[in-house]
Design a protein around this motif. Structure first.
Motif: not given
Length: 205
Positions: A20-21, A41-46, A146-147
């Motif tokens: 996903t990242i 930001d997506i990677a950090r969240s996941l 992610a969403a």
């Protein structure tokens, strides 16, 4: 609940998080023009919300098996409580927008999307029943973290957040029901197989 391959499901979950990242920042702009995605930001969240807790849990299980064996009931309660708080907060903040969804085709669209995803995953899951069930549920389950990260960074329209939560809630209810039914069928198949085996042994005697 679905009596699937637990080890395979963990591997699939980690694989989907990592993919996903890299996948979302490339694919999303192709479907939605004008959308900019910050992969960091997506990677950090996941990593913080999913990958790090998973790695921590696996580490505890490997090093302190006795402690880990007593944690699942507590972790289950904490997870259920967190999920409840999330949905309650969502309803409080977006109640007016949610009312607008009722009576529209949004819920029907979410259910159809989830069912199609489930069917695709099931038929691409190979021949092993336990693997097919995991891949079907894994394909239908949406990556809520992610969403939400993408929505918060790129959209101001509250309908985007509402639709994400509608899909998440529909998926939670639908997949819990389907998972339970798959588990019952798997148990029934095992019992039937055991009964046939017992009959054959009795005949052999």
């Amino acid at each position: 609940m679905a009596k699937g391959d637990t080890a395979f499901s963990v591997g699939l979950m980690v694989l989907l998080m990592v993919v996903t990242i890299f996948y979302v920042p490339i694919a999303l702009p192709l479907f939605l023009s004008g959308v900019t995605i910050d992969s960091l930001d997506i990677a950090r969240s996941l990593i913080l919300l999913m990958l790090f807790p998973l790695a921590l849990a696996l580490s505890v299980r490997a090093r302190y098996e006795e402690v880990a064996s007593g944690l699942p009931p507590l972790m289950t309660q904490a997870s259920n409580l967190s999920l409840l708080v999330l949905f309650l907060a969502f309803f409080v903040v977006y109640i007016s927008d949610l009312i607008g969804v009722i009576g529209s085709i949004a819920i029907i669209a979410a259910v159809i999307f989830l069912l199609i995803s489930f069917v695709v995953g099931y038929f691409l899951g190979g021949s092993a029943g336990a693997t097919k069930r995991v891949l079907a549920l894994g394909t239908a389950q949406r990556n809520l973290s992610a969403a939400l990260a993408i929505s918060a960074l790129n959209f101001t329209d509250p309908d985007v957040m509402v639709m994400i939560m509608v899909v998440a809630l529909a998926g939670f209810i639908l997949l819990m029901f389907i998972g339970g039914e798959l588990g019952k069928r798997a148990e029934a198949s095992i019992e039937t197989f055991q009964e046939h085996g017992k009959t054959l042994r009795d005949l052999a005697r």
